[in-house]
Scaffold this active site. Structure first.
Site, short mmCIF file in Angstrom:
data_model
loop_
_atom_site.label_atom_id
_atom_site.label_comp_id
_atom_site.label_asym_id
_atom_site.label_seq_id
_atom_site.Cartn_x
_atom_site.Cartn_y
_atom_site.Cartn_z
CG ASP A 170 46.27 34.71 52.16
OD1 ASP A 170 46.88 33.73 51.69
OD2 ASP A 170 46.59 35.27 53.22
CB SER A 183 52.35 33.94 57.20
OG SER A 183 52.04 32.70 56.64
CD GLN A 184 55.05 29.19 62.12
OE1 GLN A 184 54.98 28.00 61.86
NE2 GLN A 184 56.20 29.80 62.39
CE1 TYR A 233 54.99 25.02 58.95
CE2 TYR A 233 55.75 24.92 56.68
CZ TYR A 233 55.36 24.28 57.84
OH TYR A 233 55.35 22.92 57.89
CG HIS A 293 50.13 34.40 52.42
ND1 HIS A 293 49.26 34.38 53.48
CD2 HIS A 293 51.31 33.97 52.91
CE1 HIS A 293 49.87 33.95 54.56
NE2 HIS A 293 51.13 33.69 54.24
#
Lengths: 296, 315
Positions: free
Chosen positions: B258, B172-173, B89, B287
């Site tokens: 996470d 993640s993203q 992100y 995470h």
């Protein structure tokens, strides 16, 4: 005598004298969108070295009354330093400071990744990272200069670049009461170039591949940023985490030298790379910071 | 910490809009009308004996210029397999020169809003997750996902890339975008989605107070009258709704501690995968920081690359 033997204290004394001459010119504006029921979020702008306007996010507990402990999170190596969540926001001032070139502190120049680490490195007075570290000092000044709450104990924290900025700021600002530094960027250590580096430190290797004759010059430019050299001046207790396989931020050998020179260091070594201790250490760090800030 | 029981007990309320496929077919059809205009600028400082590194550009939705880092092996006989790495992100996409010595091309994509791709689109971080969220056609992620799809087109435009051996990964993203892009582009032959973001938006909002998901709570708090429209938009962008469309082998990696992307929501995406799939659980990790993850990702991708036939259809 080569330049990298120049006294780092003299260089930082000079930069601090320059900072003292520059008005902070601090603006603080509440951000209604990101404010929460338990804390208000503010956008702060202030002036750093060379007249650069710098930005930070600052949150203040809604129930703030009397001196409030403060947590200053120094920026990682990257363009974004956002409003990182921590439950401490409901009981402490939490500041996420940016340095020049990062998002919202980019009106004059924009940092490149990779690229920032060696920008202007051929000379100390053009080396951008010197200014980046001066911006970290300015962030402490801005925290003390804001008018939202009276500041109690101050803890600095950060990962990688943020870890190194935290250590140097603590060495220069006796008002700091605790530092939690994770895999602090070992930029400036004289042994650094002897390691097999990966990014971001591998930017140095890239640079030397193109300019092999500049090794002495870049060692000189980086020398004042060496966290190992600054360590003895850090009076505050330090929680330091390292990754055994780290080659990108703080190679283990340099991290251990750093720990040995810090007067009050709680060293935790994990079986990781640049991610250091990961989740187990985040639990340790949270508890340690709460204790240091007196917020149980 | 979440455990297997928590993962199994979780049932997402996210449903797939009836016109989900039509919507994305229209987006991709519109995208195909835009000239790609691919270009490469060699970067001698980042190149070495094993890898030629270039900054690349191509056009995407609304004509925006998107950039990326492109690493091509200097040795070996092409065409080479390729790995696209989708970005997280807020982090900047980095160089992946390590694949060069394995005779694999890599493309790391700076989707719109990232450095190098933010001249005409710069909602910031925080900001991106709610940008234009009032409607499915105005949502910022329509462009972000388009940029990922166009990364596949960029690779297909390159003579040194074997079009039958394109793989994807990200965390993640980047994990969410790996799932989404693999559903939209059958040219992707396998992927690794680490700690995937963009899964089960309504539940993620409720389960966490951390960003980026909390941006959605901020939006709902400030614009309560628009919260319903926000959730309706997000149905078109939820990775769990893309998961059934993924036909290639896919890994989902989940850290059970996470606090950015709830493990249950990533697991929901895994459960909806209908093709060959693999689940990696990391019990004592948060995470993006499972110690073993990077090595496992590399090993899995290498295995998949070797399983596919150079220059031909894989079976």
């Amino acid at each position: 005598m080569t330049e990298h033997r120049t006294d780092p204290d003299a260089i930082w004394d000079s930069l601090d004298r320059q900072l003292e001459q520059i008005p902070l010119d601090l603006e603080q504006e509440r951000d209604a969108f990101y404010s929460q029921p338990d804390w208000d979020v503010y956008r702060l702008h202030y002036t750093g070295l060379d007249g650069y306007r710098l930005f930070c996010w600052l949150s203040a507990p809604v129930s703030a009354n009397g001196p409030v402990p403060a947590l200053l999170r120094m920026p990682d190596y990257g363009s974004v330093h956002d409003i990182v969540y921590t439950p401490l926001r409901s009981v402490a001032l939490v500041m996420n400071a940016t340095h020049r070139g990062q998002r919202q502190s980019e009106s004059v120049f924009q940092a490149n990744y990779p690229g920032l680490l060696t920008q202007g490195i051929e000379r100390q007075d053009t080396f951008v990272m010197m200014r980046v570290f001066a911006d970290a000092l300015r962030a402490v000044d801005a925290l003390l200069g804001q008018t939202l709450a009276e500041v109690g104990p101050i803890a600095l924290t950060g990962n990688g670049l943020g870890g190194a900025l935290s250590l140097l700021a603590a060495a220069r600002r006796p008002r700091i009461t605790a530092v939690a530094a994770d895999t602090p960027l070992a930029l400036g250590h004289p042994e650094l170039l002897e390691h097999d580096l990966v990014y971001p430190l591998a930017e140095l290797t890239d640079y030397l591949r193109v300019y092999p004759h500049r090794k002495e010059a870049i060692l000189g430019s980086m020398a004042p940023l060496d966290p190992v050299a600054a360590a003895p001046k850090v009076e505050a207790p330090v929680l330091l985490s390292l990754g055994r396989r780290d080659r990108g931020l703080c190679p283990l050998r340099i991290g251990e030298l750093l720990a040995a020179r810090l007067p009050h260091c709680d060293l935790r070594v994990y079986d990781g790379a640049s991610e250091g201790g990961g989740h187990p250490h985040s639990v340790v760090r949270e508890a340690w910071l709460r204790e240091q800030l007196g917020v149980g | 910490m979440a455990d297997q029981k928590d993962l199994d007990a979780f049932v997402t309320q996210v449903t797939r809009p009836e016109d989900f496929d039509d919507f994305w077919e229209r987006v991709l059809a519109g995208l195909a009308e835009i000239p790609l205009e691919p270009s490469l600028s060699p970067d001698p400082m980042r190149s070495n004996a094993e890898v030629d590194v270039s900054r690349v550009h191509y056009r995407s939705l609304d004509g925006l210029e998107i950039s990326g880092w492109y690493c091509v092996p200097t040795e070996g006989d092409g065409p080479f397999p390729a790995v696209i790495r989708f970005p997280g992100y807020k982090g900047e996409p980095g160089l992946r020169r390590d694949w060069g010595r394995k005779e694999v091309v890599t493309l790391t994509v700076a989707v719109r809003g990232k450095l190098g791709s933010h001249a005409d689109f710069n909602p910031g971080y925080p900001g991106l997750l709610t940008h234009g969220i009032q409607g499915r056609d105005t949502y910022g992620y329509k462009g972000v996902i388009s940029d990922c799809s166009r990364a596949v087109d960029f690779l297909l435009s390159r003579p040194e890339v074997d079009p039958q051996r394109i793989f994807a990964c990200g965390s993640s993203q980047g994990g969410g975008l790996t799932l989404i892009t693999s559903a939209l582009r059958a040219e992707i032959k396998g992927g690794v989605a680490g700690y995937p973001f963009l899964c089960c938006f309504p539940e993620s909002m409720r389960m966490l107070r951390s960003y980026p998901y909390d941006e959605l709570n901020c939006y709902a708090r400030v614009y309560p009258d628009l919260a319903r429209e926000m959730l309706e938009t997000l149905r078109y962008y939820d990775a769990v709704n893309f998961a059934p469309g993924i036909k290639c082998p896919m890994v989902v990696g989940i850290a059970l501690e996470d606090e950015v992307c709830p493990p249950e929501t990533s697991y929901a995406a895994y459960q909806r995968l209908t093709g060959p799939k693999e689940l990696w659980l990391f019990p004592d990790s948060g995470h993006g920081n499972a110690h073993d993850y990077p090595a496992k990702e590399t090993e899995w991708l290498e295995r998949q690359i070797n399983l596919t036939k150079p220059g031909g259809a894989d079976d």
